[in-house]
Motif scaffolding. Structure first.
Motif, PDB file in Angstrom:
ATOM      1  N   ALA A   1      -1.094  -3.996  -2.834  1.00  0.00           N
ATOM      2  CA  ALA A   1      -2.228  -4.918  -2.690  1.00  0.00           C
ATOM      3  C   ALA A   1      -2.094  -6.075  -3.662  1.00  0.00           C
ATOM      4  N   ASP A   2      -2.624  -7.221  -3.243  1.00  0.00           N
ATOM      5  CA  ASP A   2      -2.609  -8.388  -4.125  1.00  0.00           C
ATOM      6  C   ASP A   2      -3.837  -8.366  -5.038  1.00  0.00           C
ATOM      7  N   ALA A   3      -4.043  -9.451  -5.788  1.00  0.00           N
ATOM      8  CA  ALA A   3      -5.141  -9.516  -6.761  1.00  0.00           C
ATOM      9  C   ALA A   3      -6.511  -9.397  -6.108  1.00  0.00           C
ATOM     10  N   ARG A   4      -6.639  -9.792  -4.831  1.00  0.00           N
ATOM     11  CA  ARG A   4      -7.917  -9.678  -4.107  1.00  0.00           C
ATOM     12  C   ARG A   4      -8.070  -8.316  -3.439  1.00  0.00           C
ATOM     13  N   GLN A   5      -7.123  -7.412  -3.690  1.00  0.00           N
ATOM     14  CA  GLN A   5      -7.088  -6.078  -3.086  1.00  0.00           C
ATOM     15  C   GLN A   5      -6.841  -6.125  -1.586  1.00  0.00           C
ATOM     16  N   SER A   6      -6.231  -7.192  -1.107  1.00  0.00           N
ATOM     17  CA  SER A   6      -5.793  -7.269   0.288  1.00  0.00           C
ATOM     18  C   SER A   6      -4.482  -6.520   0.414  1.00  0.00           C
ATOM     19  N   ILE A   7      -4.390  -5.667   1.406  1.00  0.00           N
ATOM     20  CA  ILE A   7      -3.183  -4.868   1.609  1.00  0.00           C
ATOM     21  C   ILE A   7      -2.077  -5.763   2.167  1.00  0.00           C
ATOM     22  N   LEU A   8      -0.964  -5.820   1.449  1.00  0.00           N
ATOM     23  CA  LEU A   8       0.184  -6.606   1.876  1.00  0.00           C
ATOM     24  C   LEU A   8       1.175  -5.776   2.671  1.00  0.00           C
ATOM     25  N   ARG A   9       1.271  -4.512   2.297  1.00  0.00           N
ATOM     26  CA  ARG A   9       2.236  -3.615   2.942  1.00  0.00           C
ATOM     27  C   ARG A   9       1.734  -2.187   2.751  1.00  0.00           C
ATOM     28  N   LYS A  10       1.936  -1.379   3.771  1.00  0.00           N
ATOM     29  CA  LYS A  10       1.515   0.023   3.710  1.00  0.00           C
ATOM     30  C   LYS A  10       2.563   0.872   4.409  1.00  0.00           C
ATOM     31  N   GLN A  11       2.910   1.990   3.778  1.00  0.00           N
ATOM     32  CA  GLN A  11       3.875   2.908   4.374  1.00  0.00           C
ATOM     33  C   GLN A  11       3.327   4.328   4.271  1.00  0.00           C
ATOM     34  N   GLU A  12       3.547   5.111   5.327  1.00  0.00           N
ATOM     35  CA  GLU A  12       3.082   6.495   5.353  1.00  0.00           C
ATOM     36  C   GLU A  12       4.237   7.444   5.074  1.00  0.00           C
ATOM     37  N   PHE A  13       3.920   8.558   4.403  1.00  0.00           N
ATOM     38  CA  PHE A  13       4.888   9.592   4.069  1.00  0.00           C
ATOM     39  C   PHE A  13       4.267  10.940   4.404  1.00  0.00           C
ATOM     40  N   THR A  14       5.104  11.924   4.651  1.00  0.00           N
ATOM     41  CA  THR A  14       4.622  13.266   4.965  1.00  0.00           C
ATOM     42  C   THR A  14       5.130  14.249   3.924  1.00  0.00           C
TER      43      THR A  14
ATOM     44  N   SER B   1      -1.177  -4.367  -7.208  1.00  0.00           N
ATOM     45  CA  SER B   1      -1.409  -2.950  -7.497  1.00  0.00           C
ATOM     46  C   SER B   1      -0.841  -2.094  -6.376  1.00  0.00           C
ATOM     47  N   VAL B   2      -0.544  -0.864  -6.740  1.00  0.00           N
ATOM     48  CA  VAL B   2      -0.065   0.132  -5.781  1.00  0.00           C
ATOM     49  C   VAL B   2      -1.206   1.119  -5.564  1.00  0.00           C
ATOM     50  N   ILE B   3      -1.528   1.358  -4.305  1.00  0.00           N
ATOM     51  CA  ILE B   3      -2.623   2.252  -3.941  1.00  0.00           C
ATOM     52  C   ILE B   3      -2.030   3.450  -3.205  1.00  0.00           C
ATOM     53  N   VAL B   4      -2.435   4.641  -3.610  1.00  0.00           N
ATOM     54  CA  VAL B   4      -1.958   5.882  -2.993  1.00  0.00           C
ATOM     55  C   VAL B   4      -3.177   6.661  -2.509  1.00  0.00           C
ATOM     56  N   GLY B   5      -3.081   7.219  -1.308  1.00  0.00           N
ATOM     57  CA  GLY B   5      -4.186   8.020  -0.796  1.00  0.00           C
ATOM     58  C   GLY B   5      -3.752   8.883   0.365  1.00  0.00           C
ATOM     59  N   LEU B   6      -4.609   9.802   0.741  1.00  0.00           N
ATOM     60  CA  LEU B   6      -4.348  10.637   1.911  1.00  0.00           C
ATOM     61  C   LEU B   6      -4.664   9.837   3.163  1.00  0.00           C
ATOM     62  N   GLN B   7      -3.786   9.907   4.134  1.00  0.00           N
ATOM     63  CA  GLN B   7      -3.998   9.212   5.408  1.00  0.00           C
ATOM     64  C   GLN B   7      -4.797  10.134   6.316  1.00  0.00           C
ATOM     65  N   LEU B   8      -6.022   9.749   6.607  1.00  0.00           N
ATOM     66  CA  LEU B   8      -6.890  10.584   7.428  1.00  0.00           C
ATOM     67  C   LEU B   8      -6.672  10.307   8.909  1.00  0.00           C
ATOM     68  N   THR B   9      -6.845  11.347   9.705  1.00  0.00           N
ATOM     69  CA  THR B   9      -6.846  11.175  11.156  1.00  0.00           C
ATOM     70  C   THR B   9      -8.198  10.572  11.545  1.00  0.00           C
ATOM     71  N   PRO B  10      -8.322  10.023  12.745  1.00  0.00           N
ATOM     72  CA  PRO B  10      -9.635   9.512  13.173  1.00  0.00           C
ATOM     73  C   PRO B  10     -10.726  10.586  13.116  1.00  0.00           C
ATOM     74  N   GLU B  11     -10.385  11.824  13.437  1.00  0.00           N
ATOM     75  CA  GLU B  11     -11.362  12.914  13.393  1.00  0.00           C
ATOM     76  C   GLU B  11     -11.801  13.199  11.957  1.00  0.00           C
ATOM     77  N   GLN B  12     -10.867  13.210  11.014  1.00  0.00           N
ATOM     78  CA  GLN B  12     -11.210  13.446   9.611  1.00  0.00           C
ATOM     79  C   GLN B  12     -12.075  12.311   9.067  1.00  0.00           C
ATOM     80  N   LEU B  13     -11.747  11.094   9.444  1.00  0.00           N
ATOM     81  CA  LEU B  13     -12.520   9.939   9.006  1.00  0.00           C
ATOM     82  C   LEU B  13     -13.953  10.019   9.528  1.00  0.00           C
ATOM     83  N   GLU B  14     -14.115  10.370  10.789  1.00  0.00           N
ATOM     84  CA  GLU B  14     -15.450  10.497  11.374  1.00  0.00           C
ATOM     85  C   GLU B  14     -16.237  11.621  10.694  1.00  0.00           C
ATOM     86  N   LEU B  15     -15.583  12.737  10.407  1.00  0.00           N
ATOM     87  CA  LEU B  15     -16.242  13.846   9.715  1.00  0.00           C
ATOM     88  C   LEU B  15     -16.726  13.402   8.337  1.00  0.00           C
ATOM     89  N   ASN B  16     -15.890  12.673   7.597  1.00  0.00           N
ATOM     90  CA  ASN B  16     -16.297  12.189   6.283  1.00  0.00           C
ATOM     91  C   ASN B  16     -17.468  11.212   6.381  1.00  0.00           C
TER      92      ASN B  16
END
Length: 111
Positions: free
Chosen positions: A42-55, A89-104
């Motif tokens: 993310a840049d200084a405005r916290q706009s995501i410039l690039r995102k990659q998923e890992f398992t 900045s580098v942001i790390v988090g769990l990638q939620l499925t649409p169902e998990q996101l809706e549940l949260n």
């Protein structure tokens, strides 16, 4: 947890990340599972410039309800001015499925 170390590259910076996740299970019949996490730049405005998923794959031993899993990755940031690296900045988090996101979201509204 996450630890990082930044080094200058030929063009820009490289952040070496060591990520440790704690996997816990409350269902003893669950023996293994794959979790998806993301690393975003993310840049200084916290706009995501690039995102990659890992398992990450976890396997629980019998009667084991918690385990630590570590992954190591590198993130590159092509910069002409290395001094500008602190604005990103580098942001790390769990990638939620649409169902998990809706549940949260539903749980959040119930509180």
């Amino acid at each position: 947890s996450a630890t990082s170390n930044c080094d200058a590259e030929t063009v820009g910076l490289r952040a070496d990340l060591r990520l440790t996740f704690v996997a816990a299970r409350n269902d003893p019949t669950l023996k293994q599972h794959d979790f998806t996490y993301f690393v975003a730049l993310a840049d200084a405005r916290q706009s995501i410039l690039r995102k990659q998923e890992f398992t990450i794959h976890v396997e629980f031993a019998p009667r084991q309800n918690q385990l630590h899993v570590t992954d190591e990755i590198a993130v590159g940031l092509p910069l002409r001015d290395l001094g500008a690296g602190s604005q990103y900045s580098v942001i790390v988090g769990l990638q939620l499925t649409p169902e998990q996101l809706e549940l949260n979201r539903t749980r959040g509204q119930a509180q």
